[in-house]
Design an enzyme around this catalytic site. Sequence first.
Site, mmCIF file in Angstrom:
data_model
loop_
_atom_site.group_PDB
_atom_site.id
_atom_site.type_symbol
_atom_site.label_atom_id
_atom_site.label_comp_id
_atom_site.label_asym_id
_atom_site.label_seq_id
_atom_site.Cartn_x
_atom_site.Cartn_y
_atom_site.Cartn_z
ATOM 1 C CE LYS A 179 19.667 -33.272 15.609
ATOM 2 N NZ LYS A 179 19.387 -32.647 16.910
ATOM 3 C CE LYS A 200 13.309 -26.186 16.510
ATOM 4 N NZ LYS A 200 13.867 -26.664 17.774
ATOM 5 C CE LYS A 230 12.764 -33.741 11.960
ATOM 6 N NZ LYS A 230 13.272 -33.803 13.337
HETATM 7 P P1 AMP Z 1 13.149 -30.259 18.327
HETATM 8 O O1 AMP Z 1 12.866 -29.022 17.586
HETATM 9 O O2 AMP Z 1 13.959 -31.240 17.559
HETATM 10 O O3 AMP Z 1 13.644 -30.036 19.709
HETATM 11 O O4 AMP Z 1 11.724 -30.958 18.500
HETATM 12 C C1 AMP Z 1 10.802 -30.562 19.488
HETATM 13 C C2 AMP Z 1 9.545 -31.398 19.395
HETATM 14 O O5 AMP Z 1 8.895 -31.170 18.135
HETATM 15 C C3 AMP Z 1 9.797 -32.912 19.449
HETATM 16 O O6 AMP Z 1 8.753 -33.528 20.198
HETATM 17 C C4 AMP Z 1 9.747 -33.331 18.012
HETATM 18 O O7 AMP Z 1 9.365 -34.674 17.864
HETATM 19 C C5 AMP Z 1 8.681 -32.392 17.456
HETATM 20 N N1 AMP Z 1 8.860 -32.172 16.022
HETATM 21 C C6 AMP Z 1 9.949 -31.606 15.405
HETATM 22 N N2 AMP Z 1 9.774 -31.562 14.072
HETATM 23 C C7 AMP Z 1 8.568 -32.143 13.818
HETATM 24 C C8 AMP Z 1 7.813 -32.407 12.624
HETATM 25 N N3 AMP Z 1 8.277 -32.064 11.423
HETATM 26 N N4 AMP Z 1 6.602 -32.995 12.753
HETATM 27 C C9 AMP Z 1 6.110 -33.338 13.970
HETATM 28 N N5 AMP Z 1 6.766 -33.113 15.131
HETATM 29 C C10 AMP Z 1 7.975 -32.524 15.067
#
Ligand code: AMP
Length: 344
Positions: A115, A210, A207
């Site tokens: 990041k 967003k 991955k």
């Molecule tokens: P975040 O949007 O970074 O706050 O992620 C929220 C949750 O979604 C966390 O548990 C992440 O590990 C999961 N997550 C985010 N992106 C992915 C992805 N591409 N595949 C699986 N899990 C994800």
Amino acid sequence: MIELKERVFSGVQPTGDLTLGNYLGAITRFVEMQKSHECIYCVVDMHAITQWQDPAELSRAIRLVTAAFIASGIDPAAHIVFNQSQVAEHAELAWVFNCVARLGWLNRMTQFKEKAGKNRENASVGLYAYPSLMAADILVYRATHVPVGEDQKQHLELTRDIAQKFNNDFAPRLKELGYPDGFFPLAEPLITGPATRVMSLRDGTKKMSKSDPSDLSRINLTDDSDTIAKKIRKAKTDPEPLPSEIEGLKERPEADNLVGIFAALKGEPVADTLKTYGGAQFSGFKQDLADLTVEALQPVSSEMARLMADPGHIDEILRDGAARARVLAAPIMDEVKKIVGFVR
Ligand code: AMP
Ligand code: TRP
């Protein structure tokens, strides 16, 4: 002495739209855990501001994640749904943890490196200390189970290290106060299910995120049917037909990803999906995958839209959740202050 109970905690950052990765990797797991556990689901707005967020956009995103939770089947009456900044104990405990965690531990965090990018000197101090706040989110409830996607594994290991060091550092004091086995549990990550790492539709080695500059790389929970179909049609693949065995997905990250998404949405093992589509061309498979994705997400996105039309109601849910979260967090934070030796 406060009894330790089995408890689930997880968080999602309100930064932009939610993706199919968030949905399959995290939110569907959250929904499942409600059957067996007391669950606390948090919109981690203080984590979001570790990188610049436009204030109006942040407020919208907090409500959107809340709406996604509820639209996916999280019950805010039976469990707790709230935004982090309304429960001050998270920040309080994070400070204590900043004094427990070592610089060397945080220096190893790969998410910070990703990041912060090349210009690390210009990253916020908050971004660096982010994992201490995450540990505080979990441990301010002494939560025992944390459902997350694969990318959070390292942060959860750090959470356990912080809990362990706190328990060791204060061991004599903890014995006196009635916690001979330590105060904080070593929270267990639940990285399970078929889609713990959903990959970008444009590059099967990255991955789905967003924050990817290309909107074609991800499916957003707010995408309409045509957009979903278009993104899946344009998804990168290779020229070979689909394999009939799991081994045939090796070295084929894009095929592996699309088949994984299909199996997860369908709720079947990957082997079954390959039994159906082995030998088929991608074009027909993609059409079916698009239909399946639309069928799964459409009810969620229309319910999200309905909830978003009444932001006052969402805010009420968050305030109510925060009040109930505070009831759990306050006595634990009081106990931490006592353990540390703060005079109160
Ligand atoms: P975040 O949007 O970074 O706050 O992620 C929220 C949750 O979604 C966390 O548990 C992440 O590990 C999961 N997550 C985010 N992106 C992915 C992805 N591409 N595949 C699986 N899990 C994800
Ligand atoms: N860091 C997590 C992510 O980016 C979000 C998060 C913050 C979290 N606090 C948490 C997840 C506590 C689980 C438990 O996905």
